[in-house]
Write a protein that holds these residues in place. Sequence first.
Motif, PDB file in Angstrom:
ATOM      1  N   GLU A 136      -6.637  12.267   7.303  1.00  0.00           N
ATOM      2  CA  GLU A 136      -6.827  12.041   8.731  1.00  0.00           C
ATOM      3  C   GLU A 136      -6.678  10.564   9.112  1.00  0.00           C
ATOM      4  N   ARG A 137      -6.593   9.681   8.155  1.00  0.00           N
ATOM      5  CA  ARG A 137      -6.549   8.261   8.483  1.00  0.00           C
ATOM      6  C   ARG A 137      -5.292   7.934   9.280  1.00  0.00           C
ATOM      7  N   THR A 138      -5.433   7.004  10.229  1.00  0.00           N
ATOM      8  CA  THR A 138      -4.300   6.589  11.050  1.00  0.00           C
ATOM      9  C   THR A 138      -4.069   5.089  10.982  1.00  0.00           C
ATOM     10  N   ALA A 139      -4.968   4.341  10.331  1.00  0.00           N
ATOM     11  CA  ALA A 139      -4.871   2.882  10.276  1.00  0.00           C
ATOM     12  C   ALA A 139      -4.851   2.409   8.831  1.00  0.00           C
ATOM     13  N   PHE A 140      -4.210   1.275   8.601  1.00  0.00           N
ATOM     14  CA  PHE A 140      -4.202   0.688   7.275  1.00  0.00           C
ATOM     15  C   PHE A 140      -3.957  -0.813   7.376  1.00  0.00           C
ATOM     16  N   ASP A 141      -4.396  -1.526   6.353  1.00  0.00           N
ATOM     17  CA  ASP A 141      -4.169  -2.960   6.246  1.00  0.00           C
ATOM     18  C   ASP A 141      -2.768  -3.183   5.691  1.00  0.00           C
ATOM     19  N   LEU A 142      -1.987  -4.008   6.384  1.00  0.00           N
ATOM     20  CA  LEU A 142      -0.609  -4.280   5.975  1.00  0.00           C
ATOM     21  C   LEU A 142      -0.510  -5.732   5.514  1.00  0.00           C
ATOM     22  N   PRO A 143      -0.582  -5.976   4.196  1.00  0.00           N
ATOM     23  CA  PRO A 143      -0.647  -7.350   3.687  1.00  0.00           C
ATOM     24  C   PRO A 143       0.704  -8.020   3.487  1.00  0.00           C
ATOM     25  N   MET A 144       1.755  -7.491   4.086  1.00  0.00           N
ATOM     26  CA  MET A 144       3.099  -8.037   3.910  1.00  0.00           C
ATOM     27  C   MET A 144       3.457  -8.942   5.079  1.00  0.00           C
ATOM     28  N   ARG A 151      -4.207  -7.933  10.491  1.00  0.00           N
ATOM     29  CA  ARG A 151      -3.290  -7.266   9.563  1.00  0.00           C
ATOM     30  C   ARG A 151      -3.381  -5.744   9.652  1.00  0.00           C
ATOM     31  N   GLU A 152      -4.352  -5.233  10.391  1.00  0.00           N
ATOM     32  CA  GLU A 152      -4.526  -3.786  10.469  1.00  0.00           C
ATOM     33  C   GLU A 152      -3.569  -3.181  11.486  1.00  0.00           C
ATOM     34  N   VAL A 153      -2.844  -2.161  11.051  1.00  0.00           N
ATOM     35  CA  VAL A 153      -1.917  -1.432  11.914  1.00  0.00           C
ATOM     36  C   VAL A 153      -2.454  -0.020  12.103  1.00  0.00           C
ATOM     37  N   THR A 154      -2.481   0.434  13.348  1.00  0.00           N
ATOM     38  CA  THR A 154      -2.874   1.803  13.658  1.00  0.00           C
ATOM     39  C   THR A 154      -1.685   2.535  14.257  1.00  0.00           C
ATOM     40  N   VAL A 155      -1.365   3.676  13.691  1.00  0.00           N
ATOM     41  CA  VAL A 155      -0.330   4.535  14.277  1.00  0.00           C
ATOM     42  C   VAL A 155      -1.031   5.357  15.348  1.00  0.00           C
ATOM     43  N   ALA A 156      -0.858   4.944  16.600  1.00  0.00           N
ATOM     44  CA  ALA A 156      -1.653   5.490  17.693  1.00  0.00           C
ATOM     45  C   ALA A 156      -1.128   6.828  18.200  1.00  0.00           C
TER      46      ALA A 156
END
Length: 247
Positions: free
Chosen positions: A173-181, A215-220
Amino acid sequence: MTQKYESCFLAKLGHYVDLSDGDQRMLAVFEQDEKYFPARAAIVDAGGRVENIFVVKHGWAVSYTLFPDGRRQNIRVHLPGDVMALSSIAYSHQTIHIDAVTDTTVCPFPKKRIATLFEESPRLGALFMAIAMRDKVALRDTIRMLGRMGAEDRLGYFLLDTLARLRIGTSMERTAFDLPMSQAMIGDTLGISFVSVNRAFRELDTLGLITRQGREVTVAREAELVQRCDFHDRYDEIDTTWFPDRR
C-alpha cells in the motif's frame, strides 16, 4: 505471502513462495558475510574476475556502463534485498560497473557455490531463474520506455518502477519513498540531462501526479501516472506453478 522474514532478501523471495525453515537456512548463507561501501565507492569494476554475486543488505547501488568519451549509462538501480551481478555468472569477467549510491552493505556469495543451491533445492533454483527472467522482461520494458518516451514520462515510469520494486517484501500500500539519487544520476539512468530531470519533476508535481518533500517522493495519483506512462508492474506476481515440489 504473509509470512514475516528476518531480512529484506528473504522477504523479497518470500513474496513469491513460502519459505520453509530449511529454505531459510539454505538462503541464510547468502548473507553470511558482509562488506561495507561508502556512498559513491566502487563495488564491482568491469573487467574484474567474477568470483561473487552480491545481496544488497542495506542501501542503494547502481550498475552502469561507460562510453569511450566518459559518458555513463546507468543500467539498473539495486535496492535492499536485490541480488547484484547475477547475470555475470555467465562470464569469467565482469561486464559492468557497480557503485554504491548511498552507504551500502552487501553480502558477497561465491559464484562457485550457486551450483549447490540448484542441487540441494531445485525449487529455490527455479525461483532464482524466474526472478532473473522477471528482471529481463522489466529491462525490456525499460528499453521500450527509453526509446519512445519524453522526459516527463521517462521520469514517471522510473518512479513507478522503483515504487513497485520497493513494495515487494514490504507494504503493497505504500505510495512514498526516499529517493537518494541526484538529478544527474537519474539523468544518467533515463538518458536525459539533469536539467530535463528537474523540469520533469516540476511538471509531474504541477500536474499533481507526484509530490516531493526533500528527498521523499510520493506518487499521488498512481492510476493516472500508470496510464500516462503505460507502466506494467512486472514485480508483484510471477508464475510459480511449474516449480519443482519442495524436497
